[in-house]
Design an enzyme around this catalytic site. Structure first.
Site, short mmCIF file in Angstrom:
data_model
loop_
_atom_site.label_atom_id
_atom_site.label_comp_id
_atom_site.label_asym_id
_atom_site.label_seq_id
_atom_site.Cartn_x
_atom_site.Cartn_y
_atom_site.Cartn_z
N SER A 1 0.79 -1.24 0.00
CA SER A 1 0.00 0.00 0.00
C SER A 1 0.82 1.28 0.00
O SER A 1 0.24 2.37 -0.10
CB SER A 1 -0.96 0.01 1.19
N SER B 1 -5.82 3.98 4.19
CA SER B 1 -5.38 3.08 3.13
C SER B 1 -6.56 2.52 2.36
O SER B 1 -6.70 1.30 2.19
CB SER B 1 -4.53 1.95 3.70
N LYS C 1 0.26 3.86 -2.75
CA LYS C 1 -0.70 4.96 -2.69
C LYS C 1 -0.01 6.32 -2.64
O LYS C 1 -0.63 7.34 -2.98
CB LYS C 1 -1.65 4.78 -1.51
#
Length: 474
Positions: A110, A305, A113
């Site tokens: 993640s 997230s 991102k």
């Protein structure tokens, strides 16, 4: 859901960083006066006060040998198995102070991102709001709900995302536009997004485990079936979010029956987000609502997230770069945007915007270069990333990290980072203030981890906390 309630600006002065009130952000959060018809816009939440203390503008740069000594076996023999790559970069000078495997392309999970945030803020105006429109249908009384890719759209005041556009308000505006004509049928159009709705590199349990949902241009509450569910990270998602949104709109409009897909070629184009093959005819638009500004959507994505929001924002990059709003278009647009920012793309593989794909590859060198650019204040729109990047022991996905008392005491309020977790891959990337008051950007990427997820997270927390306590003299 824990969300920051406003936008903060991080500005670097020499080697220091202070948190101040918005400058250009005030304009970015303003109403979209150019939209036609006038959209329904909820006011933004008030901005909070500063969370991070000002840094020491004359703080010394950590000694490279001292950094190597302090980090030592944490990196080369961390006890979690596999490989640990770490890059530490001084924000003010851009100099790499420590690197171990920093040029090795690794699954970022993640922390991908951060790339999505930077590329969408650099290609879409930070004030840009994603429209959801209603246009006239084939016959009198028939209307078409047209998705523009807003993942935060809600059915009513009970929606999941604060300040999101609402279908009940869109229905009210639609009935007003129809006048004496009674609405009789609802069609829906989600054709703005093309290609597969799931990325082929995703683990098999992602669509069913509540980690993410189908990438469609029309949905409500991030495709959640139960938007008020307390554990929002694992909320069950609808397999047909566009139909679910259309049903909610039909209910608000007072129209019975099951909504149907819009007839091909029947949707007039929107100047901001034209649909492939759409016909011109803005006069056919009856009403629209618009999302919170892009800076808020980025905040939603980063603080918790949010994978569904991430995929929607990746497609906004594709649209801004004139490419199809698909996984392929998004990765092409994001790669192009990174190159324009001067971030190295060697070894880069951008399969998606969320980091759920195991085919994603980033390097620690690229991540820290991007973070240093964002924190430098040279690109104010990138600086807005920090409004959503979690702060240790305070917000988002870092609120419950740093469980060890010593690491929590060291990291609280001075580590600001995005985390990432896939089985065998754990990551953390962000900024940290040293004991002397120097701002550093760092990236930790692990691969082939054999230890438990808890052990791996604790290990990454310890690395970040070590940087925070480091005066790091030789």
């Amino acid at each position: 859901m824990i969300a920051l309630t406003g936008i903060l600006v991080l500005v670097v002065f020499a080697a220091g960083l202070v948190v101040v009130r918005p400058g250009p952000v005030a304009a970015w959060l303003g109403d979209d006066s150019a939209a036609r018809p006038a959209p329904v816009v909820d006011p933004p939440d008030p901005a909070p006060g500063p969370v991070l203390a000002a840094l020491n503008g004359t703080a010394p740069m950590p000694d490279e040998a001292g950094l190597t000594k302090a980090l030592g076996k944490l990196v080369t023999d961390g006890g979690i198995g596999g490989r640990t790559s770490l890059v530490v970069r001084d924000v003010a000078s851009g100099k790499v102070l420590y690197a171990n495997g920093g040029g090795i392309p690794t699954v970022p999970a993640s922390t991908m991102k951060l790339v999505t945030a930077a590329t969408v803020l650099s290609t879409r105006d930070p004030a840009y709001r994603i429209p959801t429109r209603v246009v006239a249908g084939p016959n009198p009384g028939e209307v078409i709900l047209v998705g523009g890719g807003d993942p935060t759209l809600g059915a009513d005041a009970k929606g999941f995302y604060p300040g999101a556009a609402r279908l009940d308000r869109l229905a009210t505006a639609t009935k007003k536009a129809l006048g004496a004509t009674k609405p009789t049928k609802v069609y829906y159009d989600s054709s703005l997004f093309s290609g597969p709705v799931y990325e082929p590199g995703w683990d098999a349990d992602i669509p069913t485990g509540g980690f993410g949902g189908p990438s469609t241009a029309l949905m409500i509450d991030g495709a959640r079936k139960t938007p008020t569910e307390s554990d929002n990270h694992y909320s069950e998602r609808s397999s047909k979010p566009d139909l679910a949104a259309a049903q909610a709109f039909a209910k608000a409009l007072g129209v019975g029956g099951t909504p149907a897909p819009a007839p091909k070629g029947s949707v007039p184009a929107d100047a901001a987000t034209p649909s492939p093959g759409a016909t011109a005819g803005p006069a056919d638009e009856l009403a629209r609502v618009v999302s919170p500004p892009m800076v808020r959507l980025v905040e939603f994505m980063l603080v918790d997230s949010d994978n569904v929001v991430a995929e929607a924002l990746a497609r906004q990059v594709a649209l801004a770069k004139g490419k199809p709003a698909s996984y392929a278009g998004a990765r092409a647009g994001m790669t192009e945007a990174l190159a324009e920012l001067g971030v190295p793309t060697d070894g880069l593989v951008l399969a998606d915007g969320s980091g759920l794909s195991r085919t994603d590859r980033l390097t620690g060198e690229a991540q820290t270069e991007l973070l240093a650019l964002a924190a430098s204040g040279k690109r104010p729109e990138l600086t807005e990333m920090f409004a959503g990047i979690p702060v240790a022991a305070w917000s988002g996905t870092l609120e419950d990290r740093f469980g060890d008392a010593a690491t929590r005491k060291s990291a609280a309020g001075v580590v600001r980072a995005k985390t990432g977790t896939l089985t065998g891959n754990h990551a953390m990337a962000g900024t940290v203030t040293t004991a002397d008051g120097r701002l550093l950007a760092f990236s930790v990427l692990t691969d082939g981890v054999t230890a438990s997820s808890d052990a791996a997270r604790d290990h990454l927390d310890k690395i970040a906390a070590t940087l925070a306590t480091c005066g790091c003299d030789a």
